[in-house]
Write a protein that holds these residues in place. Sequence first.
Motif, PDB file in Angstrom:
ATOM      1  N   GLY A 247       0.800  -1.213   0.000  1.00  0.00           N
ATOM      2  CA  GLY A 247       0.000   0.000   0.000  1.00  0.00           C
ATOM      3  C   GLY A 247       0.835   1.266   0.000  1.00  0.00           C
ATOM      4  O   GLY A 247       2.058   1.240   0.059  1.00  0.00           O
ATOM      5  N   ARG A 248       0.130   2.410  -0.057  1.00  0.00           N
ATOM      6  CA  ARG A 248       0.763   3.727  -0.023  1.00  0.00           C
ATOM      7  C   ARG A 248       0.166   4.531   1.131  1.00  0.00           C
ATOM      8  O   ARG A 248      -1.048   4.482   1.370  1.00  0.00           O
ATOM      9  N   VAL A 249       1.008   5.268   1.808  1.00  0.00           N
ATOM     10  CA  VAL A 249       0.570   6.082   2.948  1.00  0.00           C
ATOM     11  C   VAL A 249      -0.317   7.216   2.459  1.00  0.00           C
ATOM     12  O   VAL A 249       0.004   7.893   1.470  1.00  0.00           O
ATOM     13  N   HIS A 250      -1.439   7.443   3.146  1.00  0.00           N
ATOM     14  CA  HIS A 250      -2.325   8.578   2.848  1.00  0.00           C
ATOM     15  C   HIS A 250      -1.940   9.729   3.776  1.00  0.00           C
ATOM     16  O   HIS A 250      -2.219   9.672   4.988  1.00  0.00           O
ATOM     17  N   PRO A 251      -1.294  10.780   3.268  1.00  0.00           N
ATOM     18  CA  PRO A 251      -0.789  11.851   4.141  1.00  0.00           C
ATOM     19  C   PRO A 251      -1.878  12.544   4.946  1.00  0.00           C
ATOM     20  O   PRO A 251      -1.666  12.896   6.118  1.00  0.00           O
ATOM     21  N   GLY A 252      -3.038  12.759   4.365  1.00  0.00           N
ATOM     22  CA  GLY A 252      -4.107  13.450   5.072  1.00  0.00           C
ATOM     23  C   GLY A 252      -4.607  12.662   6.269  1.00  0.00           C
ATOM     24  O   GLY A 252      -4.782  13.207   7.365  1.00  0.00           O
ATOM     25  N   LEU A 253      -4.829  11.364   6.066  1.00  0.00           N
ATOM     26  CA  LEU A 253      -5.287  10.520   7.164  1.00  0.00           C
ATOM     27  C   LEU A 253      -4.217  10.410   8.234  1.00  0.00           C
ATOM     28  O   LEU A 253      -4.514  10.484   9.431  1.00  0.00           O
ATOM     29  N   LEU A 254      -2.961  10.250   7.807  1.00  0.00           N
ATOM     30  CA  LEU A 254      -1.871  10.173   8.778  1.00  0.00           C
ATOM     31  C   LEU A 254      -1.810  11.438   9.623  1.00  0.00           C
ATOM     32  O   LEU A 254      -1.665  11.377  10.852  1.00  0.00           O
ATOM     33  N   GLY A 255      -1.946  12.593   8.997  1.00  0.00           N
ATOM     34  CA  GLY A 255      -1.913  13.849   9.736  1.00  0.00           C
ATOM     35  C   GLY A 255      -3.036  13.949  10.744  1.00  0.00           C
ATOM     36  O   GLY A 255      -2.836  14.419  11.873  1.00  0.00           O
ATOM     37  N   ALA A 256      -4.235  13.507  10.357  1.00  0.00           N
ATOM     38  CA  ALA A 256      -5.371  13.553  11.280  1.00  0.00           C
ATOM     39  C   ALA A 256      -5.162  12.619  12.458  1.00  0.00           C
ATOM     40  O   ALA A 256      -5.496  12.950  13.605  1.00  0.00           O
ATOM     41  N   LEU A 257      -4.604  11.443  12.200  1.00  0.00           N
ATOM     42  CA  LEU A 257      -4.349  10.487  13.277  1.00  0.00           C
ATOM     43  C   LEU A 257      -3.294  11.013  14.250  1.00  0.00           C
ATOM     44  O   LEU A 257      -3.411  10.839  15.469  1.00  0.00           O
ATOM     45  N   LEU A 258      -2.283  11.679  13.733  1.00  0.00           N
ATOM     46  CA  LEU A 258      -1.208  12.200  14.579  1.00  0.00           C
ATOM     47  C   LEU A 258      -1.586  13.492  15.292  1.00  0.00           C
ATOM     48  O   LEU A 258      -0.825  13.976  16.134  1.00  0.00           O
ATOM     49  N   ASP A 259      -2.747  14.028  14.957  1.00  0.00           N
ATOM     50  CA  ASP A 259      -3.183  15.289  15.569  1.00  0.00           C
ATOM     51  C   ASP A 259      -3.738  15.093  16.972  1.00  0.00           C
ATOM     52  O   ASP A 259      -4.198  16.043  17.601  1.00  0.00           O
ATOM     53  N   HIS A 260      -3.708  13.876  17.471  1.00  0.00           N
ATOM     54  CA  HIS A 260      -4.234  13.619  18.814  1.00  0.00           C
ATOM     55  C   HIS A 260      -3.258  14.160  19.866  1.00  0.00           C
ATOM     56  O   HIS A 260      -2.031  14.028  19.714  1.00  0.00           O
ATOM     57  N   PRO A 261      -3.765  14.776  20.941  1.00  0.00           N
ATOM     58  CA  PRO A 261      -2.869  15.375  21.949  1.00  0.00           C
ATOM     59  C   PRO A 261      -1.951  14.373  22.641  1.00  0.00           C
ATOM     60  O   PRO A 261      -0.940  14.775  23.217  1.00  0.00           O
ATOM     61  N   PHE A 262      -2.264  13.086  22.601  1.00  0.00           N
ATOM     62  CA  PHE A 262      -1.388  12.102  23.237  1.00  0.00           C
ATOM     63  C   PHE A 262       0.033  12.202  22.707  1.00  0.00           C
ATOM     64  O   PHE A 262       1.001  12.073  23.463  1.00  0.00           O
ATOM     65  N   LEU A 298      -4.658   1.676   3.772  1.00  0.00           N
ATOM     66  CA  LEU A 298      -4.989   1.936   5.171  1.00  0.00           C
ATOM     67  C   LEU A 298      -3.942   1.315   6.092  1.00  0.00           C
ATOM     68  O   LEU A 298      -3.475   1.952   7.051  1.00  0.00           O
ATOM     69  N   LEU A 299      -3.540   0.090   5.805  1.00  0.00           N
ATOM     70  CA  LEU A 299      -2.531  -0.559   6.631  1.00  0.00           C
ATOM     71  C   LEU A 299      -1.178   0.148   6.518  1.00  0.00           C
ATOM     72  O   LEU A 299      -0.460   0.301   7.514  1.00  0.00           O
ATOM     73  N   ALA A 300      -0.820   0.579   5.330  1.00  0.00           N
ATOM     74  CA  ALA A 300       0.432   1.321   5.160  1.00  0.00           C
ATOM     75  C   ALA A 300       0.413   2.599   5.986  1.00  0.00           C
ATOM     76  O   ALA A 300       1.425   2.980   6.599  1.00  0.00           O
ATOM     77  N   THR A 301      -0.736   3.262   6.041  1.00  0.00           N
ATOM     78  CA  THR A 301      -0.871   4.493   6.822  1.00  0.00           C
ATOM     79  C   THR A 301      -0.780   4.201   8.313  1.00  0.00           C
ATOM     80  O   THR A 301      -0.156   4.957   9.075  1.00  0.00           O
ATOM     81  N   LEU A 302      -1.366   3.094   8.749  1.00  0.00           N
ATOM     82  CA  LEU A 302      -1.324   2.740  10.171  1.00  0.00           C
ATOM     83  C   LEU A 302       0.075   2.303  10.594  1.00  0.00           C
ATOM     84  O   LEU A 302       0.486   2.561  11.732  1.00  0.00           O
ATOM     85  N   VAL A 303       0.808   1.648   9.702  1.00  0.00           N
ATOM     86  CA  VAL A 303       2.209   1.331   9.988  1.00  0.00           C
ATOM     87  C   VAL A 303       3.000   2.617  10.187  1.00  0.00           C
ATOM     88  O   VAL A 303       3.802   2.748  11.122  1.00  0.00           O
ATOM     89  N   GLU A 304       2.762   3.586   9.306  1.00  0.00           N
ATOM     90  CA  GLU A 304       3.456   4.870   9.417  1.00  0.00           C
ATOM     91  C   GLU A 304       3.090   5.584  10.717  1.00  0.00           C
ATOM     92  O   GLU A 304       3.940   6.223  11.351  1.00  0.00           O
TER      93      GLU A 304
END
Length: 405
Positions: A247-262, A298-304
């Motif tokens: 797969g290929r990483v989706h930058p937008g989804l990755l950014g949203a996932l990393l936007d969590h305050p944790f 999706l899996l590539a993005t979650l690995v990232e």
Amino acid sequence: MNAAIARLCHLAQQPSRRIVGLMSGTSLDGLDVALCRLTGHGAATQLALEHFATVPYTDDVRRRIRQVFAREQVSLEYLTLLNPWLGRLHAGMVLECLRAWQVAPVDVDLVASHGQTVYHAPAHQHQQADFAGQNATLQLGDGDHVAQGTGIITVSDFRQKHLAAGGEGAPLATYGDYLLLSSPAEARLLLNLGGIANFTYLPRTGADARTAFSTDTGPGNTLLDATIRARRPGLHYDADGRLALAGRVHPGLLGALLDHPFFAAALPKTTGPELFGPAYLAAAQAQTGTAALGLEDLLATLVELSAAGVARAVRQVFGSARAPLPAVYTSGGGAHNPALLGALRRHLPGAAFASTAALGVPPDAKEAILFAVLANEAVAGQPVALGAGRQRVPAVTMGKISWPG
């Protein structure tokens, strides 16, 4: 004197103890069983791993645990019944391993049982106003049932003392990692890629032990495995990371996932699938319009995401991307995932990666071994304080003791 207490006093005075360490992680793949010979205690601890096996869980066992796993609302009756049932199940698995290894239960001194975490509630994560500021965690698999079922003195429920002393109950790896795997030759980062990723930083032996600490970094395999189960019924994980690598990483989804305050929170910190679960992923996908994203992407993005979470925490400790890093030793299920290891190498350029096998500790056995070490300290050792400030690990003896009779 009670005969059981006399037996325990005798064990504490022996030069070595034979201990079965047990670990059942958030991946729910099975029970890790490590038969260890521990000589001495504290800084003089020496360990020999005699046998190791992972006893796989059946689909029925996974189904039962998932009825209560990381859920805010469950049947109290079901939870109450599951606790002793898991204890008896784990006891039977221990006996099954001992039979296979031709070891009599009478020749084992202790069982160190972590149990099965079903809910982790650090203060920063739960929303219960009645318990503001209180850390909590819950592990099932009652120690009395393990002791009665195996006929072996059992030390269990390790995390509660850490909580009582002001900790968050996880990760507990600092103690065992420091005692077993510190080195005078190098500083080390011991990276455990389980359901939740975490690492222990170990300064060189002889350096200031107050700089040693453990922290969670975010999701490891938990979202990857949950996605596979949802999209490919009958599969439990992405074997060898093959789908993620395609797969290929989706930058937008990755950014949203990393936007969590944790991810920006100060270290050390702890978390669990209660936070990084399907609802967290679904919210980010809704925000970015990626609900229909293909499985491989999706899996590539979650690995990232997992790799980026580790890298951000590492850089919180060691500074900019140009700062030198300690040697990195990996363990846990994610250590077998080439996609995740490749992403980690990209995010931490210049870091030397190896498996904990290079240190004499098989990566799949590491957590079970660490609980054997904690049980050894509970019986024969003294409380050890590590770290300083927010990173301080309280000097406590962890574990509750259950007699077999």
